[in-house]
Scaffold this motif. Structure first.
Motif: not given
Length: 270
Positions: A64, A131, A134
């Motif tokens: 990440m 997720e 990002v």
């Protein structure tokens, strides 16, 4: 590269597709070492293989923090895949961190032996790991043709969402590349089989193995299931798995069991 619904890479029709599933450990956030490791493994793969399948984020692990790597690593990986595919006369598919126009994506790259590339950005980003904070989520499903087989490649968390995987395009196989942890591996095993049965398609799942820098353990369970949910190959250790997918099996099962004809009709929005 192309990423739209119905994108095609067309080859002569074939009766059989020989696939190699590379179930491997990954070096955390180190694309150079991972590419070197996979190049060695691919060099040892049977020469009659048509398609090599690598795990999700195969150059970095499920990080990440993509900013810890150079922003051009995605393009470097694409060029590497094109070189290796040409050298070994095999198509290669896997996902990697990709930076483009100020945005990171978890991008699946499908590269043919002549260097053509189609891509798919992961639709369902894994919110449990952040997720979605990002990486930008993809919007388009990818359907492509390779050696006479119609393929739908997807990524990890997509496996949990049957509507997105639904076989409305008459594809022959689903491919899932993944970093799926050991503590939820029962879901992985169960859903791969379910996707095969409900879509009357071959389903291939390629997972990684080993530990990542977040302390998550991965136990593989890469597998291939046929249209009836029967396992063709399965492994829980670091190795390359081989399977042959046949046009005859697809035609026979769908002719005898016309379950796809009874699908409910609807469209996706958003």
């Amino acid at each position: 590269m192309q990423s739209y619904l119905g994108a095609l890479t067309t080859y002569n029709m074939g009766k059989e597709l020989k696939v190699a599933l590379v179930q491997s450990s990954l070096v955390w956030e180190n694309p150079d070492k991972n590419r070197t490791n996979f190049k060695k493994q691919i060099a040892e793969i049977s020469k009659d293989t048509d398609l090599v399948i690598l795990p999700e984020m195969f150059t970095s692990g499920f990080t990440m923090h993509p900013e810890n790597m150079a922003k051009d690593q995605g393009n470097i990986t694409l060029l590497w895949m094109q070189q290796v595919a040409r050298e070994h006369h095999m198509a290669i598919v896997g996902s990697a961190v990709y930076y483009e126009n100020g945005t990171y994506t978890n991008r699946l790259l499908f590269v043919t032996p002549d260097g053509d590339c189609s891509y798919y950005d992961k639709r369902h980003t894994f919110t449990l790991a952040g997720e979605n904070l990002v990486y930008a989520a993809g919007k388009n499903k990818l359907i492509l043709h390779y050696k006479g087989f119609k393929i739908c490649p997807l990524i990890c968390y997509d496996l949990r969402f049957p509507v997105w995987s639904r076989n409305v395009e008459e594809y022959d196989m689903l491919i899932y590349v993944a970093n799926w942890p050991k503590q939820r591996i029962v879901a992985w095993d169960t859903l791969l089989k379910a996707r095969a049965i409900e879509n009357m398609a071959y389903v291939i799942g390629v997972n990684r193995i080993g530990l990542d820098n977040n302390g998550h353990e991965y136990c593989g369970h890469s597998a291939v299931y046929d249209l009836l949910g029967q396992p063709l190959v399965f492994s829980d250790r670091e190795e390359v798995l081989y399977a042959s997918l046949t046009r005859e099996h697809i035609t026979k099962v769908r002719k005898e069991l016309k379950f796809l004809d009874d699908r409910d009709g609807f469209t996706l929005e958003g």
